[in-house]
Write a protein that holds these residues in place. Sequence first.
Motif: not given
Length: 636
Positions: A440-446, A481-488, A408-415
């Motif tokens: 969807x939680x990531x979309x709430x951040x962005x 410039x586009x940042x793409x999160x790939x979650x899989x 959870x902390x590593x994910x937040x560090x990336x965000x």
Amino acid sequence: MKKILAIILIAVTTFVSAQQKYIEHTVQPGETIKSIAKAYLVTPFDIYALNPDAQRKFQPNSVLIIPNSKIKNAPIEEESKELTGYTTHKVKRKETLYGLTQKYGVSEEEIKKANRFLYANNLKKGDKIRIPRYKTVSSKQTLTNTVKKYTVQPKEGKWRIAYKFGISVADLEALNPFMKDTIQPGDELNVPNIQDQEEKEIESEFGYYEVLPKEGFYRLKVKLNLTQEQLEHLNPELKETGLKAGMVLKIPGTVRGTSELETVSTTNLKTNLTNFKTKKIALMMPYRLDRIDVDAVEETKEMMKNNNLLSTVLEFHIGVMMALDSAKQLGISTDLKVFDTRYNVAKTNDILVENDFSDYDAVIGPIEEKSFSRVAMSLKRDNIPVIAAMTKPSELLSNVFQTLPEEKLMRQAMINFVKADSSQTKVVIISDHAHRASSEALKQEFPNAKIVYSRPDKKNKSKDAFFIYHTDLQNVISTGKTLVFLETDNYNYSTSVISMLNGLVGPKTDIILATLDKGKAFEGKDIDNNNLSNLHFHYPSVRKDYDEASSNGFVKAYRAEYGVSPSKYVARGFDITLDLLMRLASAENLYDSNLEAIETEYVENKFRYKKTLFGGYINEAIYIVKYDNLKIINAN
């Protein structure tokens, strides 16, 4: 005149004492500020406010002034219902359960419990049922717990709730181990059981910020553009307590208050070494020496080559021994004792029974989960630190040091890393259906991000086919410039998406690929590192690759001895052990080594430990790394 001043001083002191009713506490060996705060139902901030010297000098037999607890712990009136008997009722035509609840003053569930056939059948005319009768019993109950349930209100996040109850976000997460990354209105959380009037008011026009270790007013002025006077005006308690790591501050809503995780400066402990007593360390690893035949050299070599566990353990062991040698050159001597746990709980238990560990400074290992738990539990009574070197323990006891950061902390560090990029304007999230919730939680951040989900199977719509069309990407990737999160976690899906993204990169289109969790989906023969470099692939990591170009004595020594570069397990054994010895040499024991305020970094790993609310310590130092010219480098 002196006598008059003395009398006034005594009078004032007596009055203050009568008002505050402070308690004196003599510190016992093994106690911490947090454990004392928990015992008296106060916060560490309350203790530091009355004992400012405790931050610099905290040791056994020192006396602390403890304020009154704000926790509601007085006896309260509590009503309960006591069953006294039943009334028989014959059901009439058109009678319903609801009508019976109104007639007899009981609930539908209470009627069903007394007549279990009603769980499966409807009420019918002529049924004879039992109606329970209750009497109300009042009694005084004393609260023995220090938490209560709190329902999350609209627009409330972790920071606002932590602020409301005077705790840190980490404390809130410790009270709620199953709390989601993003909390929703209606969620029930455990919070400190303080009185209603002690709760701070949450105002929607303000934001909330958690103070990080080593942050002072100057750093907050640079980060938040708020002066000390402005912060103290919004948070009057700062005038008494000063800034403390973990405090949640109220800030103007126009200021972005997301805490950053990577702001603690790296400390070189070489300048802090004061304790040169020989360090007594135990290393518990599953060498499985009982399986090795010293007379069969070739067979043993073959087993070492093919046994991944044994290879990992031996490489880690080499790193440990090299760390001992490096520490010795700094004047730190070590008494190391090595134990073979054989990856067996029974053998580990034998080691604990046959040896006295009460005078050890620390124990590294074991790596098998049940064996580790057994060691940690056994050594807890003597407060001996146990280091979880390569695995995450199932239970974080108060003497456990977890070296691997939480996901959870590593994910937040990336965000946080992405949010800190002021040039970043467009975010796209590509996800499979198994990662729908986290995306969807990531979309709430962005909030402005666009999401592309994998296509379902044509024959079975509930099954994920793990693919997207090229047009799906063309619709969301534009020039700039586009940042793409790939979650899989699906290897084939990631391979396909990475290839398509790489094809879209051009002179006017820059794509940065990132993920919150780099698993096996991003590793394999079909993953082209040229593509990952071309996409500047970013991800959070426990470790970074050492810099080949820099002068590194450890790497040179290893190459000179073994003719090859050290593996990540050798580097990890070296880093963990050297950090342990350096911290032990900079304080009386590991617990006193200023854990939260110090971040250390060695060959491939860094460490900054934070005490959990009711358990042990977790390393919170995280790297953000990226692919650059076919190399993986530190992006922070």
